[in-house]
Write a protein that holds these residues in place. Structure first.
Motif, PDB file in Angstrom:
ATOM      1  N   THR A  52       0.847  -1.183   0.000  1.00 34.56           N
ATOM      2  CA  THR A  52       0.000   0.000   0.000  1.00 34.56           C
ATOM      3  C   THR A  52       0.892   1.245   0.000  1.00 34.56           C
ATOM      4  O   THR A  52       2.124   1.145  -0.006  1.00 34.56           O
ATOM      5  CB  THR A  52      -0.912   0.019   1.231  1.00 34.56           C
ATOM      6  N   SER A  53       0.275   2.403   0.041  1.00 31.93           N
ATOM      7  CA  SER A  53       1.043   3.648   0.072  1.00 31.93           C
ATOM      8  C   SER A  53       1.766   3.793   1.400  1.00 31.93           C
ATOM      9  O   SER A  53       1.438   3.118   2.393  1.00 31.93           O
ATOM     10  CB  SER A  53       0.104   4.843  -0.120  1.00 31.93           C
ATOM     11  N   VAL A  54       2.748   4.678   1.426  1.00 33.85           N
ATOM     12  CA  VAL A  54       3.477   4.944   2.660  1.00 33.85           C
ATOM     13  C   VAL A  54       2.514   5.359   3.766  1.00 33.85           C
ATOM     14  O   VAL A  54       2.591   4.875   4.906  1.00 33.85           O
ATOM     15  CB  VAL A  54       4.541   6.038   2.436  1.00 33.85           C
ATOM     16  N   GLU A  55       1.605   6.249   3.440  1.00 37.62           N
ATOM     17  CA  GLU A  55       0.648   6.738   4.438  1.00 37.62           C
ATOM     18  C   GLU A  55      -0.201   5.596   4.989  1.00 37.62           C
ATOM     19  O   GLU A  55      -0.428   5.518   6.216  1.00 37.62           O
ATOM     20  CB  GLU A  55      -0.250   7.807   3.815  1.00 37.62           C
ATOM     21  N   GLU A  56      -0.657   4.720   4.124  1.00 40.75           N
ATOM     22  CA  GLU A  56      -1.482   3.598   4.577  1.00 40.75           C
ATOM     23  C   GLU A  56      -0.673   2.626   5.427  1.00 40.75           C
ATOM     24  O   GLU A  56      -1.173   2.090   6.426  1.00 40.75           O
ATOM     25  CB  GLU A  56      -2.089   2.879   3.382  1.00 40.75           C
ATOM     26  N   ARG A  57       0.587   2.405   5.052  1.00 42.09           N
ATOM     27  CA  ARG A  57       1.418   1.508   5.847  1.00 42.09           C
ATOM     28  C   ARG A  57       1.667   2.073   7.243  1.00 42.09           C
ATOM     29  O   ARG A  57       1.660   1.331   8.237  1.00 42.09           O
ATOM     30  CB  ARG A  57       2.746   1.254   5.129  1.00 42.09           C
ATOM     31  N   LEU A  58       1.889   3.367   7.325  1.00 45.86           N
ATOM     32  CA  LEU A  58       2.083   3.983   8.645  1.00 45.86           C
ATOM     33  C   LEU A  58       0.809   3.886   9.479  1.00 45.86           C
ATOM     34  O   LEU A  58       0.875   3.630  10.693  1.00 45.86           O
ATOM     35  CB  LEU A  58       2.520   5.433   8.485  1.00 45.86           C
ATOM     36  N   LYS A  59      -0.343   4.064   8.861  1.00 43.43           N
ATOM     37  CA  LYS A  59      -1.605   3.930   9.588  1.00 43.43           C
ATOM     38  C   LYS A  59      -1.795   2.491  10.064  1.00 43.43           C
ATOM     39  O   LYS A  59      -2.326   2.248  11.158  1.00 43.43           O
ATOM     40  CB  LYS A  59      -2.775   4.357   8.703  1.00 43.43           C
ATOM     41  N   THR A  60      -1.365   1.537   9.243  1.00 39.39           N
ATOM     42  CA  THR A  60      -1.465   0.131   9.642  1.00 39.39           C
ATOM     43  C   THR A  60      -0.635  -0.140  10.884  1.00 39.39           C
ATOM     44  O   THR A  60      -1.103  -0.768  11.839  1.00 39.39           O
ATOM     45  CB  THR A  60      -1.017  -0.787   8.497  1.00 39.39           C
ATOM     46  N   LEU A  61       0.606   0.334  10.888  1.00 39.10           N
ATOM     47  CA  LEU A  61       1.461   0.135  12.062  1.00 39.10           C
ATOM     48  C   LEU A  61       0.858   0.798  13.298  1.00 39.10           C
ATOM     49  O   LEU A  61       0.865   0.219  14.391  1.00 39.10           O
ATOM     50  CB  LEU A  61       2.861   0.690  11.795  1.00 39.10           C
ATOM     51  N   GLU A  62       0.339   1.997  13.119  1.00 42.06           N
ATOM     52  CA  GLU A  62      -0.281   2.692  14.242  1.00 42.06           C
ATOM     53  C   GLU A  62      -1.474   1.899  14.764  1.00 42.06           C
ATOM     54  O   GLU A  62      -1.647   1.748  15.986  1.00 42.06           O
ATOM     55  CB  GLU A  62      -0.731   4.091  13.806  1.00 42.06           C
ATOM     56  N   GLY A  63      -2.291   1.373  13.875  1.00 37.57           N
ATOM     57  CA  GLY A  63      -3.453   0.600  14.279  1.00 37.57           C
ATOM     58  C   GLY A  63      -3.086  -0.692  14.991  1.00 37.57           C
ATOM     59  O   GLY A  63      -3.806  -1.146  15.888  1.00 37.57           O
ATOM     60  N   LEU A  64      -1.967  -1.291  14.595  1.00 38.08           N
ATOM     61  CA  LEU A  64      -1.498  -2.509  15.242  1.00 38.08           C
ATOM     62  C   LEU A  64      -0.898  -2.225  16.626  1.00 38.08           C
ATOM     63  O   LEU A  64      -0.790  -3.137  17.450  1.00 38.08           O
ATOM     64  CB  LEU A  64      -0.438  -3.200  14.381  1.00 38.08           C
ATOM     65  N   GLY A  65      -0.496  -0.981  16.843  1.00 37.34           N
ATOM     66  CA  GLY A  65       0.131  -0.619  18.104  1.00 37.34           C
ATOM     67  C   GLY A  65       1.639  -0.734  18.094  1.00 37.34           C
ATOM     68  O   GLY A  65       2.262  -0.859  19.150  1.00 37.34           O
ATOM     69  N   VAL A  66       2.230  -0.688  16.905  1.00 40.30           N
ATOM     70  CA  VAL A  66       3.698  -0.686  16.816  1.00 40.30           C
ATOM     71  C   VAL A  66       4.163   0.724  17.152  1.00 40.30           C
ATOM     72  O   VAL A  66       4.043   1.642  16.339  1.00 40.30           O
ATOM     73  CB  VAL A  66       4.173  -1.131  15.419  1.00 40.30           C
ATOM     74  N   ARG A  67       4.696   0.889  18.341  1.00 38.71           N
ATOM     75  CA  ARG A  67       5.026   2.216  18.846  1.00 38.71           C
ATOM     76  C   ARG A  67       6.389   2.722  18.386  1.00 38.71           C
ATOM     77  O   ARG A  67       6.613   3.937  18.317  1.00 38.71           O
ATOM     78  CB  ARG A  67       4.995   2.230  20.378  1.00 38.71           C
ATOM     79  N   ALA A  68       7.296   1.793  18.115  1.00 37.70           N
ATOM     80  CA  ALA A  68       8.641   2.193  17.671  1.00 37.70           C
ATOM     81  C   ALA A  68       9.136   1.195  16.639  1.00 37.70           C
ATOM     82  O   ALA A  68       8.938  -0.018  16.790  1.00 37.70           O
ATOM     83  CB  ALA A  68       9.602   2.261  18.852  1.00 37.70           C
ATOM     84  N   PHE A  69       9.785   1.720  15.618  1.00 41.94           N
ATOM     85  CA  PHE A  69      10.273   0.888  14.523  1.00 41.94           C
ATOM     86  C   PHE A  69      11.315   1.684  13.745  1.00 41.94           C
ATOM     87  O   PHE A  69      11.276   2.900  13.717  1.00 41.94           O
ATOM     88  CB  PHE A  69       9.126   0.487  13.589  1.00 41.94           C
ATOM     89  N   PRO A  70      12.252   1.015  13.090  1.00 47.87           N
ATOM     90  CA  PRO A  70      13.166   1.695  12.171  1.00 47.87           C
ATOM     91  C   PRO A  70      12.664   1.549  10.737  1.00 47.87           C
ATOM     92  O   PRO A  70      11.843   0.674  10.447  1.00 47.87           O
ATOM     93  CB  PRO A  70      14.472   0.923  12.359  1.00 47.87           C
ATOM     94  N   ALA A  71      13.127   2.415   9.865  1.00 45.31           N
ATOM     95  CA  ALA A  71      12.903   2.235   8.432  1.00 45.31           C
ATOM     96  C   ALA A  71      14.192   1.626   7.878  1.00 45.31           C
ATOM     97  O   ALA A  71      15.061   2.336   7.370  1.00 45.31           O
ATOM     98  CB  ALA A  71      12.588   3.567   7.755  1.00 45.31           C
TER      99      ALA A  71
END
Length: 285
Positions: A52-71
């Protein structure tokens, strides 16, 4: 699985995932194009579940509760690493929850641009021995490994021979790096698959960890099964195993990784350490 309900049951504030990829669009598109040919490369299909788009992927991580991650970024040829580091730094500055990351390649100038990345706040690095097709013992990298060891900044190292072997994969070459730099804070990706036992043995070095990325999931078990005789060893290494997922480049839902970890039946304290505490410590949260 309801992922937020799962980590809430454990009493966590969310998840820390040390193996997440965001890349410049042209690079990510090239990665996805490679996975489109996975049947040819790996002998099995590998559909990208979160394409998906970058924006959608970030929303997915937020919805899952991934609070910290590297790119996590990584080059496949000379001349890429320095500008990837700049891109990753800018991406992290603009992205809540994203920890600044860096990478390198055996080339003139690697020592200088790694020093620059460290000075500008990189808190985790990534190297991919198979994709980069280089020997981690290359003399161009000796000072780089030394810098990272001295700074106690973790480096996620894909040195296992899965999903396909490379000329310099396996525990031998990177094991020699650790012999020379025994204080290096390394995170061996994918539990070192398929050389699980050999890579687990590298935890004899005090700062070696392993991430769970794709390991133990039904997809990977069908290709490179984890020996269940080693499950107790994972339990003994509670402070050295850290959550990784390979999001977004996984052929299943994010929850599958968590279900695989829970299926080990190593207890809630182990899950809390793996899914939050160890990653938070490594990333300096």
């Amino acid at each position: 699985m309801d992922v937020p309900a799962w980590w809430q049951r454990l009493g966590l504030d969310g998840l820390v995932d040390v193996h997440v990829h965001f890349l410049p669009d042209q690079v990510m598109n090239a990665v996805w194009a490679y996975f489109d040919q996975a049947s040819e490369h790996y002998g099995t299909a590998w559909p990208i579940n979160y394409r998906t788009s970058v924006e959608e992927r970030l929303k997915t991580l937020e919805g899952l509760g991934v609070r910290a991650f590297p790119a996590l970024i990584y080059p496949h040829k000379p001349g890429m690493a320095a500008w990837l580091n700049e891109w990753a730094r800018d991406f992290a500055e603009a992205t809540p929850g994203c920890v600044p990351s860096g990478t390198f390649y055996p080339e003139p100038g690697a020592s200088a641009y790694v020093r620059d990345a460290l000075e500008k706040g990189a808190r985790i690095f990534k190297v991919h021995v198979q994709v980069g097709d280089y020997d981690p013992r290359d003399t161009e990298l000796d000072d780089v490994w030394g810098q990272l060891a001295e700074a106690a900044v973790p480096v996620v190292v894909h040195c296992g021979s899965g999903p396909i072997p490379g000329r310099h994969t396996g525990p031998g070459p990177f094991g020699e790096v650790l012999r020379k730099h025994p204080r290096l804070t390394a995170v061996i990706a994918h539990l070192g698959m398929p050389e699980y036992a050999e890579h687990l043995a590298l935890t004899s070095y005090p700062n070696v960890h392993l991430d769970t990325t794709m390991a133990l999931t039904p997809f990977t078990e069908s290709l490179m099964p984890f020996p269940r005789s080693l499950t107790s060893r994972l339990g003994e290494l509670q402070d050295r195993i850290v959550l990784g997922s390979d999001f977004p480049n996984i052929p299943y839902e994010y929850a599958v990784q968590l279900e695989a970890l829970e299926s080990l039946e190593l207890g809630d304290d182990w899950l809390r350490a793996v899914c939050w505490e160890n990653g938070a410590r490594l990333l300096g949260l």
